[in-house]
Design an enzyme around this catalytic site. Structure first.
Site, PDB file in Angstrom:
ATOM      1  N   SER A 150      71.788  38.714  24.900  1.00  0.00           N
ATOM      2  CA  SER A 150      71.911  37.566  25.796  1.00  0.00           C
ATOM      3  C   SER A 150      71.410  37.907  27.187  1.00  0.00           C
ATOM      4  O   SER A 150      71.497  39.061  27.628  1.00  0.00           O
ATOM      5  CB  SER A 150      73.380  37.137  25.879  1.00  0.00           C
ATOM      6  N   TYR A 175      82.041  38.535  27.507  1.00  0.00           N
ATOM      7  CA  TYR A 175      80.942  38.148  26.620  1.00  0.00           C
ATOM      8  C   TYR A 175      79.721  39.019  26.877  1.00  0.00           C
ATOM      9  O   TYR A 175      79.127  39.588  25.958  1.00  0.00           O
ATOM     10  CB  TYR A 175      80.602  36.672  26.825  1.00  0.00           C
TER      11      TYR A 175
END
Length: 362
Positions: A150, A175
Site C-alpha cells: 500500500s 494498517y
C-alpha cells in the site's frame, strides 16, 4: 523491459477474491481466456456491505458460465486458517499466487487492530509458508507470489513523488505497519527459500463496485441521504487516485514477470524480490475531486441538477493515521513493463457514477 512469461495453462490462486481488486483481476483473467484454472478465497466479512461482495462474485460466475473453458473454484474461508490454506495448496498446486486478502482501511485499524494482525500478518504468514512448502519433495512449486502492499507505507514522507527507493520506516497507522511487515516477511522468505515475490504498493484505488469505505463511495452515499460530507485537512489533502482497470493491468503484467532466481558470489540465493508503485502519478486536490464527483453524479442522475452541495460540505482537520499527500513515482513500472496508469479522474468517476445508479436502481 522484462520478458513476460505467458499465463497460458496456469493455475492461479487469488486471495480476497470478492474484494474490489481481486474480483476485477479474476474478471480480466477470464476475459483473456488463457489460464487453466482460477481458485478464489474470501472470508466475506462484514467490514462493508456484503451485497457488493456477492455482486462481484456473481459477475465472475456469469462470465465463467459464458466462457466454460476455465475452471473456477470459490472457497469461503480465511487465509488466517492455516489448515485451509495448506489444503488449498495441496489440492490445487497453484503456479501463481496473488495475495489481495487483507483487512483494509487506515481509520478502522485504530479501533479494530485485531482484524489487521489476523488477516495481514498471520494470514500472510500462512501464504508464505504454503508457498515455501510448495517446493517440498522437489516439486516445481509456486512460480511467483504477487501481493498487495500500500501507498500507506510511505507515512508522512516529505519527499514526493514517493519512490520504492525511499526509506519507509515511519508508518503512521497499524494498517501501514502491517503492509510494511508484509514486504519484510516476503523479502525474508525470498532470501531463505528462493521464492520469487513481488509487492505492489497501490495508490487510492477507485472505480465501479469499489469499496464503500473509500471517500468517493462514502461521499456519494451521504450526499444521496442529504447528510454532510467531511473533507479532511480543510480540503488540502492530495490523493493519487488510480482507476481499477489500470491497477488490474499492472497486476497482470507483474504476474508474468517473476523476479529472476540467481545466486550471489557466496553461492547463496540473491532474493528474487521486487516492489513496485502502481499509481496515476497525478495527485488531485480533494476539493477538486469532490467537484468532479458532484458533476458526474448529476450527469448520471444519481443526484438532481439543483442539488446544493455547499450546504452539505464541511471542511475539518486531519484524521489520525491519515497523510496529507500520496504521489506515486511509477518510473520502475514504466522501465520494466512499459506501462503507466493513465485513466483520468473524470473518466473514472463517470464510470463509478453510472455503475452506482444501476446497482442501486436509482
Amino acid at each position: 523491459m522484462k520478458k513476460l512469461k505467458s499465463l497460458r495453462g496456469k493455475t492461479i490462486l487469488v486471495t480476497g477474491v470478492a474484494g474490489f481488486i481481486g474480483s476485477n483481476l479474476v474478471l480480466e483473467l477470464l476475459k483473456k481466456n488463457e489460464v487453466n484454472q482460477i481458485i478464489g478465497i474470501d472470508n466475506m466479512n462484514s467490514y462493508y456491505d456484503i451485497s457488493i461482495k456477492e455482486y462481484r462474485l456473481q459477475q465472475i460466475e456469469k462470465l465463467v458460465n459464458e466462457i466454460k473453458r476455465i475452471k473456477w473454484t470459490f472457497i469461503n474461508g480465511s487465509i488466517a486458517d492455516k489448515k485451509l490454506i495448506y489444503d488449498i495448496f495441496y489440492e490445487f498446486q497453484p503456479n501463481i499466487v496473488v495475495n489481495l486478502a487483507a483487512q483494509a482501511g487506515v481509520r478502522y485499524s485504530i479501533s479494530n487492530p485485531d482484524a489487521y494482525i489476523e488477516s495481514n500478518i498471520i494470514g500472510f504468514y500462512n501464504i508464505l509458508e504454503a508457498c515455501r512448502h510448495s517446493y517440498d519433495n522437489e516439486q516445481s512449486g509456486v512460480e511467483h507470489l504477487v501481493y498487495a502492499s500500500s501507498s500507506s507505507v510511505y507515512g508522512t514522507n516529505k519527499k514526493v513523488p514517493y519512490s520504492t527507493d525511499d526509506k519507509v520506516d515511519n508508518p503512521v497507522s497499524l494498517y501501514a505497519a502491517t503492509k510494511k511487515s508484509n514486504e519484510l516477511m516476503a523479502h525474508a522468505y525470498s532470501k531463505l527459500y528462493n521464492i520469487p515475490s513481488t509487492g505492489l504498493r497501490f495508490f487510492t484505488v477507485y472505480g465501479p463496485a469499489g469499496r464503500p469505505d473509500m471517500a468517493y463511495f462514502g461521499f456519494t452515499n451521504k450526499l444521496l441521504k442529504g447528510d454532510t460530507i467531511e473533507i479532511f485537512n480543510y480540503g488540502n489533502c492530495k490523493r493519487d487516485f488510480t482507476f481499477i482497470d489500470d491497477i488490474v493491468e499492472g497486476i497482470e503484467l507483474v504476474m508474468q514477470a517473476p523476479p529472476e532466481k540467481r545466486n550471489g558470489e557466496d553461492g547463496l540465493p540473491i532474493p528474487p524480490y521486487a516492489v513496485y508503485n502502481i499509481g496515476n502519478q497525478n495527485p488531485e486536490n480533494l476539493l477538486d475531486f469532490v467537484n468532479i464527483l458532484q458533476q458526474e453524479l448529476i450527469r448520471a442522475k444519481v443526484l438532481s441538477a439543483d442539488y446544493d452541495f455547499e450546504v452539505h460540505k464541511k471542511l475539518v482537520p486531519m484524521q489520525p493515521g491519515d497523510v496529507p499527500v500520496t504521489y506515486a513515482d511509477t518510473s520502475a513500472l514504466e522501465r520494466d513493463f512499459g506501462f503507466k496508469p493513465s485513466t483520468d479522474l473524470r473518466t473514472g468517476l463517470r464510470k463509478f457514477a453510472e455503475w452506482y445508479k444501476n446497482f442501486y436502481q436509482l
